[in-house]
Design a protein around this motif. Structure first.
Motif, PDB file in Angstrom:
ATOM      1  N   PHE A   7     -12.050   0.215  -4.504  1.00  0.00           N
ATOM      2  CA  PHE A   7     -11.840   0.278  -3.275  1.00  0.00           C
ATOM      3  C   PHE A   7     -10.650   0.752  -2.889  1.00  0.00           C
ATOM      4  O   PHE A   7     -10.461   1.554  -1.780  1.00  0.00           O
ATOM      5  N   VAL A   8      -9.397   0.310  -3.578  1.00  0.00           N
ATOM      6  CA  VAL A   8      -8.186   0.813  -3.392  1.00  0.00           C
ATOM      7  C   VAL A   8      -7.929   2.238  -3.461  1.00  0.00           C
ATOM      8  O   VAL A   8      -7.415   3.044  -2.823  1.00  0.00           O
ATOM      9  N   ALA A   9      -8.540   2.965  -4.572  1.00  0.00           N
ATOM     10  CA  ALA A   9      -8.459   4.161  -5.109  1.00  0.00           C
ATOM     11  C   ALA A   9      -9.231   5.199  -4.075  1.00  0.00           C
ATOM     12  O   ALA A   9      -8.691   6.030  -3.622  1.00  0.00           O
ATOM     13  N   THR A  10     -10.464   4.655  -3.445  1.00  0.00           N
ATOM     14  CA  THR A  10     -11.181   5.623  -2.572  1.00  0.00           C
ATOM     15  C   THR A  10     -10.352   5.498  -1.319  1.00  0.00           C
ATOM     16  O   THR A  10     -10.122   6.661  -0.652  1.00  0.00           O
ATOM     17  N   ASN A  11      -9.740   4.562  -0.959  1.00  0.00           N
ATOM     18  CA  ASN A  11      -8.913   4.529   0.472  1.00  0.00           C
ATOM     19  C   ASN A  11      -7.788   5.409   0.053  1.00  0.00           C
ATOM     20  O   ASN A  11      -7.421   6.217   1.215  1.00  0.00           O
ATOM     21  N   VAL A 171       0.269   2.687   6.728  1.00  0.00           N
ATOM     22  CA  VAL A 171       0.436   2.916   5.274  1.00  0.00           C
ATOM     23  C   VAL A 171       1.084   4.422   5.233  1.00  0.00           C
ATOM     24  O   VAL A 171       2.057   4.574   4.503  1.00  0.00           O
ATOM     25  N   VAL A 172       0.436   5.386   5.881  1.00  0.00           N
ATOM     26  CA  VAL A 172       1.012   6.770   5.952  1.00  0.00           C
ATOM     27  C   VAL A 172       2.305   6.787   6.547  1.00  0.00           C
ATOM     28  O   VAL A 172       3.157   7.450   6.048  1.00  0.00           O
ATOM     29  N   PHE A 173       2.602   6.063   7.465  1.00  0.00           N
ATOM     30  CA  PHE A 173       3.818   6.299   8.243  1.00  0.00           C
ATOM     31  C   PHE A 173       4.965   5.896   7.477  1.00  0.00           C
ATOM     32  O   PHE A 173       5.949   6.335   7.203  1.00  0.00           O
ATOM     33  N   LEU A 174       4.887   4.339   6.940  1.00  0.00           N
ATOM     34  CA  LEU A 174       5.946   3.723   6.233  1.00  0.00           C
ATOM     35  C   LEU A 174       6.057   4.389   4.907  1.00  0.00           C
ATOM     36  O   LEU A 174       7.202   4.496   4.586  1.00  0.00           O
ATOM     37  N   LEU A 202       4.115   9.080  -2.690  1.00  0.00           N
ATOM     38  CA  LEU A 202       2.879   8.618  -3.228  1.00  0.00           C
ATOM     39  C   LEU A 202       2.615   7.372  -3.836  1.00  0.00           C
ATOM     40  O   LEU A 202       2.026   6.351  -3.447  1.00  0.00           O
ATOM     41  N   ILE A 203       3.890   6.780  -4.463  1.00  0.00           N
ATOM     42  CA  ILE A 203       3.932   5.374  -5.035  1.00  0.00           C
ATOM     43  C   ILE A 203       3.961   4.307  -3.866  1.00  0.00           C
ATOM     44  O   ILE A 203       3.279   3.380  -3.859  1.00  0.00           O
ATOM     45  N   ALA A 204       5.047   4.589  -2.772  1.00  0.00           N
ATOM     46  CA  ALA A 204       4.502   3.746  -1.792  1.00  0.00           C
ATOM     47  C   ALA A 204       3.245   3.654  -0.901  1.00  0.00           C
ATOM     48  O   ALA A 204       2.788   2.515  -0.582  1.00  0.00           O
ATOM     49  N   GLN A 205       2.489   4.697  -0.996  1.00  0.00           N
ATOM     50  CA  GLN A 205       1.461   4.857  -0.144  1.00  0.00           C
ATOM     51  C   GLN A 205       0.396   4.033  -1.073  1.00  0.00           C
ATOM     52  O   GLN A 205      -0.589   3.343  -0.590  1.00  0.00           O
ATOM     53  N   VAL A 206       0.407   3.905  -2.415  1.00  0.00           N
ATOM     54  CA  VAL A 206      -0.554   3.215  -3.345  1.00  0.00           C
ATOM     55  C   VAL A 206      -0.354   1.690  -3.093  1.00  0.00           C
ATOM     56  O   VAL A 206      -1.050   0.769  -2.817  1.00  0.00           O
ATOM     57  N   VAL A 207       1.077   1.303  -3.349  1.00  0.00           N
ATOM     58  CA  VAL A 207       1.528  -0.039  -2.964  1.00  0.00           C
ATOM     59  C   VAL A 207       1.154  -0.472  -1.599  1.00  0.00           C
ATOM     60  O   VAL A 207       0.505  -1.647  -1.472  1.00  0.00           O
ATOM     61  N   LEU A 208       1.246  -0.004  -0.639  1.00  0.00           N
ATOM     62  CA  LEU A 208       1.063  -0.254   0.906  1.00  0.00           C
ATOM     63  C   LEU A 208      -0.409  -0.215   0.956  1.00  0.00           C
ATOM     64  O   LEU A 208      -0.977  -1.031   1.831  1.00  0.00           O
ATOM     65  N   GLY A 209      -1.003   0.705   0.453  1.00  0.00           N
ATOM     66  CA  GLY A 209      -2.501   0.551   0.484  1.00  0.00           C
ATOM     67  C   GLY A 209      -3.147  -0.867  -0.025  1.00  0.00           C
ATOM     68  O   GLY A 209      -4.265  -1.175   0.482  1.00  0.00           O
ATOM     69  N   ILE A 210      -2.649  -1.101  -1.193  1.00  0.00           N
ATOM     70  CA  ILE A 210      -3.030  -2.429  -1.708  1.00  0.00           C
ATOM     71  C   ILE A 210      -2.772  -3.643  -0.867  1.00  0.00           C
ATOM     72  O   ILE A 210      -3.665  -4.417  -0.599  1.00  0.00           O
ATOM     73  N   LEU A 211      -1.737  -3.831  -0.324  1.00  0.00           N
ATOM     74  CA  LEU A 211      -1.434  -4.660   0.665  1.00  0.00           C
ATOM     75  C   LEU A 211      -2.028  -4.565   1.862  1.00  0.00           C
ATOM     76  O   LEU A 211      -2.698  -5.431   2.576  1.00  0.00           O
ATOM     77  N   ALA A 212      -2.407  -3.324   2.428  1.00  0.00           N
ATOM     78  CA  ALA A 212      -3.196  -3.345   3.713  1.00  0.00           C
ATOM     79  C   ALA A 212      -4.639  -3.671   3.596  1.00  0.00           C
ATOM     80  O   ALA A 212      -5.387  -4.009   4.427  1.00  0.00           O
TER      81      ALA A 212
END
Length: 294
Positions: A7-11, A171-174, A202-212
């Protein structure tokens, strides 16, 4: 954990593909011409385009994808008494809920399950598995159909899409704000983007994507309680409780990963971490909520 990862990887993959595409097209002018700072307005517009595009495309194609991925046979003209009952039951419930008549379909699966999807409440699809038709009584199946019709009436597909788009935007913005800050403050890049910007983003997008994802899954669980309550109103509280109890005792597998958020039930015994990423609350909690409301 495999489903969580997928799920996270797809998003994240969707966000990255859109980000790269818009970058190549020159849309992401997130630094001003003098390179003295972030153009937050342009960044926010860019983030919203990236964040909402994938969600809106998924919503627009939801019925098509559901029919293909689940091999749903839409009932154009009932061929037997069972199909005629299905169509007529959904018709009555749709009228009671004040929505347009959804398409009604059946998909071949031994598990007892059902789902509803569609771009709006007057152009939806309600489908049930052959296993549900064989394993449930008419009153229980009617309650499951009422649950799915309530999802449509509540506009859950659209709301979930909008929430996904909003959290994607942030996620993209932050992630880019964090990347820019690290690049300028830590690595002292004065103009343009250094390697640290891309890596940190890239790292922030992955971490924030999980939280989102946790936020989106929380709403998905919340809407199940609302759909249960709507199903109880349309088909009777005892019938809704009976249907959920039947699902709890069935020990059946959930829908495929891509369709789990749309089904009536999912995993039954989550761990503490997995619970944060569940699309559905445990059946025991849903049954207890209906009994408490009574």
């Amino acid at each position: 954990m495999k489903r969580i990862f997928l799920f996270v990887a797809t998003n994240v993959a969707i966000l990255l593909v859109l980000s790269v595409t818009l970058r190549l097209l020159g849309v992401d002018r997130i630094l001003n011409e003098q390179g003295t700072g972030l153009d937050l307005t342009s960044l926010l517009i860019f983030s919203a385009v990236v964040g909402f595009t994938g969600s809106l495309i998924s919503l627009a194609m939801s019925k098509f994808i559901a029919k293909r991925s689940m091999n749903v046979q839409v009932i154009e003209q009932p061929r037997n008494a069972e199909e005629a009952w299905l169509v007529e039951t959904v018709r009555k419930q749709a009228q009671a809920a004040g929505i347009g008549m959804p398409e009604v379909g059946v998909f071949d699966a031994p598990e007892m399950n059902a789902f509803a999807t569609g771009a709006n409440r007057n152009n939806a699809l309600v489908a049930v598995s052959t296993g549900l038709l064989r394993g449930m009584s008419k009153s229980e199946a009617e309650a499951v159909l009422a649950h799915e019709v309530s999802h449509v009436a509540n506009g859950d597909m659209v709301t979930l899409t909008l929430i996904q788009g909003v959290v994607n935007t942030f996620v993209v913005f932050l992630s880019r704000v964090i990347g820019y800050t690290v690049d300028r403050v830590v690595f002292k890049t004065e103009r343009g983007h250094g390697p640290a910007f891309l890596i940190t983003t890239l790292i922030a997008q992955v971490v924030l994507g999980i939280l989102a994802s946790m936020i989106v899954m929380w709403f998905s669980r919340y809407r199940e309680f609302r759909a249960d309550a709507g199903g109880a109103q349309l088909a009777g509280r005892n019938n809704m409780i009976g249907a959920l109890e039947r699902l709890r005792n069935a020990h059946s597998a959930p829908l495929p990963d891509s369709m789990q958020a749309f089904g009536i039930s999912t995993d039954k015994a989550p761990g503490a971490l997995s619970r944060l990423f569940m699309t559905h609350p445990p059946l025991e909690e849903r049954i207890a909520a209906l009994r408490q409301a009574a």
